[in-house]
Design an enzyme around this catalytic site. Structure first.
Site, short mmCIF file in Angstrom:
data_model
loop_
_atom_site.label_atom_id
_atom_site.label_comp_id
_atom_site.label_asym_id
_atom_site.label_seq_id
_atom_site.Cartn_x
_atom_site.Cartn_y
_atom_site.Cartn_z
N ASP A 12 0.82 -1.15 -0.02
CA ASP A 12 0.14 -0.03 0.18
C ASP A 12 0.84 1.43 0.17
O ASP A 12 0.50 2.33 0.58
CB ASP A 12 -1.06 0.02 1.08
CG ASP A 12 -1.83 -1.22 1.22
OD1 ASP A 12 -2.18 -1.73 0.42
OD2 ASP A 12 -1.84 -1.82 2.48
N GLU A 13 1.95 1.24 -0.76
CA GLU A 13 2.84 2.47 -0.52
C GLU A 13 2.52 3.27 -1.73
O GLU A 13 3.12 4.43 -1.94
CB GLU A 13 4.50 1.90 -1.09
CG GLU A 13 4.97 1.09 0.24
CD GLU A 13 4.81 -0.54 -0.08
OE1 GLU A 13 4.16 -0.60 -0.98
OE2 GLU A 13 5.25 -1.23 0.71
N LYS A 15 2.02 2.11 -5.59
CA LYS A 15 2.88 1.52 -6.34
C LYS A 15 1.91 1.94 -7.66
O LYS A 15 2.55 2.20 -8.66
CB LYS A 15 3.11 0.18 -6.15
CG LYS A 15 4.11 -0.10 -5.02
CD LYS A 15 4.20 -1.50 -5.11
CE LYS A 15 3.04 -2.50 -4.55
NZ LYS A 15 2.90 -2.17 -3.00
N GLY A 39 -4.36 -4.45 -4.62
CA GLY A 39 -5.07 -3.51 -4.97
C GLY A 39 -4.26 -2.11 -5.37
O GLY A 39 -3.86 -1.61 -4.66
N HIS A 40 -3.89 -2.00 -6.76
CA HIS A 40 -3.16 -1.13 -7.03
C HIS A 40 -4.39 0.08 -7.63
O HIS A 40 -4.94 -0.19 -8.65
CB HIS A 40 -2.32 -1.39 -8.20
CG HIS A 40 -1.25 -2.41 -7.57
ND1 HIS A 40 -0.22 -2.81 -8.25
CD2 HIS A 40 -1.12 -2.76 -6.38
CE1 HIS A 40 0.72 -3.62 -7.75
NE2 HIS A 40 0.16 -3.47 -6.36
N GLN A 221 2.22 -6.12 -3.25
CA GLN A 221 2.66 -6.04 -1.63
C GLN A 221 3.91 -5.28 -1.16
O GLN A 221 4.11 -4.26 -2.10
CB GLN A 221 2.58 -7.57 -1.18
CG GLN A 221 1.36 -8.33 -1.14
CD GLN A 221 1.12 -9.03 -2.42
OE1 GLN A 221 1.75 -9.58 -2.95
NE2 GLN A 221 -0.12 -8.64 -2.81
N THR A 298 -9.90 -4.88 0.33
CA THR A 298 -10.82 -5.63 1.40
C THR A 298 -11.24 -4.39 2.30
O THR A 298 -12.33 -4.56 2.88
CB THR A 298 -9.96 -6.34 2.47
OG1 THR A 298 -9.00 -5.32 3.06
CG2 THR A 298 -9.37 -7.50 2.01
N ARG A 300 -10.53 -2.85 4.66
CA ARG A 300 -10.18 -2.75 6.02
C ARG A 300 -9.41 -1.69 6.66
O ARG A 300 -8.69 -1.23 5.74
CB ARG A 300 -9.09 -4.08 6.49
CG ARG A 300 -9.83 -5.52 6.28
CD ARG A 300 -8.94 -6.66 6.84
NE ARG A 300 -8.03 -6.52 5.86
CZ ARG A 300 -7.00 -7.71 5.83
NH1 ARG A 300 -6.79 -8.60 6.93
NH2 ARG A 300 -6.12 -7.74 4.93
N ASP A 330 1.76 14.52 1.45
CA ASP A 330 0.81 15.63 1.65
C ASP A 330 0.04 15.17 2.83
O ASP A 330 -0.29 16.03 3.86
CB ASP A 330 -0.15 15.67 0.33
CG ASP A 330 -0.75 14.23 0.02
OD1 ASP A 330 0.14 13.47 -0.27
OD2 ASP A 330 -1.89 14.19 0.12
#
Ligand code: IMP
Length: 420
Positions: A12-13, A15, A39-40, A221, A298, A300, A330
């Site tokens: 989740d960076e 990408k 999830g991109h 990931q 998800t 979450r 930001d």
């Protein structure tokens, strides 16, 4: 020539956005590991798109997109994804190629994932429940099914053999399920996928490289979720590091030139597992709300915390990062203070080395605290226009990890990007 882009934290960076920004410089974008646990997110023309299995170059007309052999594919998810991107104007029939050696996620893989997580109770991994681990287990156990099998005349009997093994497992877990609820959509998706280009992507990609085409390998990931070097057992089931690009695409290591390492200006993690700088307080909640830290796959809520330099240094080392990219900068505007963990205090001894088990080690993050800044960064396009306090923060990070920043992202849109 092949460049790699990957995450340096727990996923989740950001990408997807960075791949989308880099894609105009490449002829090919290729996914090399993971599956629909990813999830991109890409955002352009005011619209958000989330890709789970398809490479993030799919919205660029000129770009060839490859799903490599290292990826695990859920046909049902992939069908839905293809339908969505086609409706949004992409042309997957022409520019999507799928490896015949990529493994298939069966409906029973998902059920086994759910059963095994339920059995673990409070020790659960916090899996996305997409069937990732059981599918890779079958791959390593040499009993899996691959995309290439779908065209064989005895596909159904191969499928039945694998499923009968999964049924035994599910019975052992005493897990209630009804496979008939899932199979029609699965076989429908299998038929659907046959119209796409299923090839030996290792030959295809090496031929393209031989012709001088530029390839971008897109990781999913993050490094701290790597099966070997992540916070085991709270990891995913594939090699998320640069080395994974070689085995997940069939390219030789000497073909790799640049490695773009992406990190968020703070840390997040979804699912269970150690997180030394986690903020279980109002500040953590504020980071979550400001950064909209909810899973793209998800939904979450993500766990949040300050930037952790020991793990960042470790990830840079493992991947051979040549270009460092900071995202979601930001989000840090408005905090009175911005601490960064530069070492771990372990029983009074300061160290930057990651212990065998972060979970069990007596780690206390040792913070250096920076004065915050209130300016909105989202409209800034030049490094020199960034607030001074932010620059002090980011320059410190750079100096501590021994690498210059190449890109600073200041918002989700393609345009909100500062190239240095
Ligand atoms: P799995 O890969 O679904 O089995 O999940 C294993 C662990 O990796 C869990 O903690 C997940 O939350 C995490 N994980 C898997 N994929 C992603 C991702 O794309 N981003 C962030 N975390 C992920």
């Amino acid at each position: 020539m092949i460049d790699v882009v990957l995450g340096l934290q727990w996923g989740d960076e950001g990408k997807g956005k960075i791949v989308d920004v880099l894609t105009p410089q490449y002829d090919v974008v290729a996914r090399f590991q993971g599956g629909p646990n990813a999830g991109h997110s890409l955002e352009f023309n005011g619209q958000k798109h989330v890709l789970n299995t398809i490479p993030s170059g799919i919205f660029h007309e000129h770009c060839i997109n490859i799903i490599g052999n290292g990826v695990v594919i859920d046909p049902v998810t992939l069908k839905k994804e293809i339908e969505k991107i086609a409706a949004a104007g992409a042309n997957p029939k022409q520019n999507l190629y799928i490896s015949e050696k990529a493994h298939l996620i069966l409906p029973t893989h998902r059920l086994v994932d759910a059963a095994s997580e339920a059995k673990k109770g409070e020790h659960k991994i916090g899996s996305t429940l997409r069937g990732i681990s059981p599918t890779y287990q079958d791959k390593i156990g040499r009993s899996g099914l691959r995309i290439g099998d779908i065209i064989s005349s005895n596909f159904k009997s191969k499928y039945d053999t694998v499923v009968s093994h999964h049924r035994e497992l599910l019975d052992r877990f005493s897990f209630a399920y009804n496979l008939a609820d899932h199979e029609p959509a699965f076989f429908d998706a299998i038929e659907f996928l046959k119209q796409f280009q299923i090839v030996s992507t290792e030959y295809f990609i090496n031929n393209l490289i031989g012709k001088g085409k530029k390839v971008l390998a897109e990781g999913a990931q993050g490094t701290l979720l790597d099966i070997d070097f992540g916070t085991y057992p709270f990891v995913t089931s594939s090699n998320t590091i640069t080395g994974g690009a070689c085995s997940g695409l069939g390219v030789a290591p000497q073909q790799i030139k640049k490695v773009f390492g992406i990190f968020k200006a703070y840390c997040t993690r979804v699912g269970s597992g150690p997180f030394p700088t986690e903020l279980n307080n109002e500040t953590g909640e504020l980071l979550r709300q400001k950064g909209f830290e909810f899973g793209a796959t998800t939904g979450r809520p993500r766990r949040t915390g300050w930037l952790d330099l020991p793990t960042l240094r470790y990830s840079i080392m493992l991947n051979g990062v040549t270009d460092l990219i900071c995202t979601k900068s930001d989000v840090l505007s408005g905090f009175a203070e911005v601490p960064v963990c530069d070492t771990y205090d372990m029983n009074g001894k300061l160290t930057s080395e990651i212990p065998y088990s972060i979970q069990d080690a007596p780690i206390k993050p040792n913070y250096r605290t920076f004065k915050g800044w209130s300016e909105d960064l989202t409209g800034i396009r030049n490094y020199n226009d960034l607030p001074e306090n932010f620059r002090l923060y980011i320059d410190y990070v750079s100096q501590q990890v021994g690498q210059k920043m190449s890109v600073i992202s200041v918002g989700p849109d393609r345009e909100q990007t500062i190239l240095i």
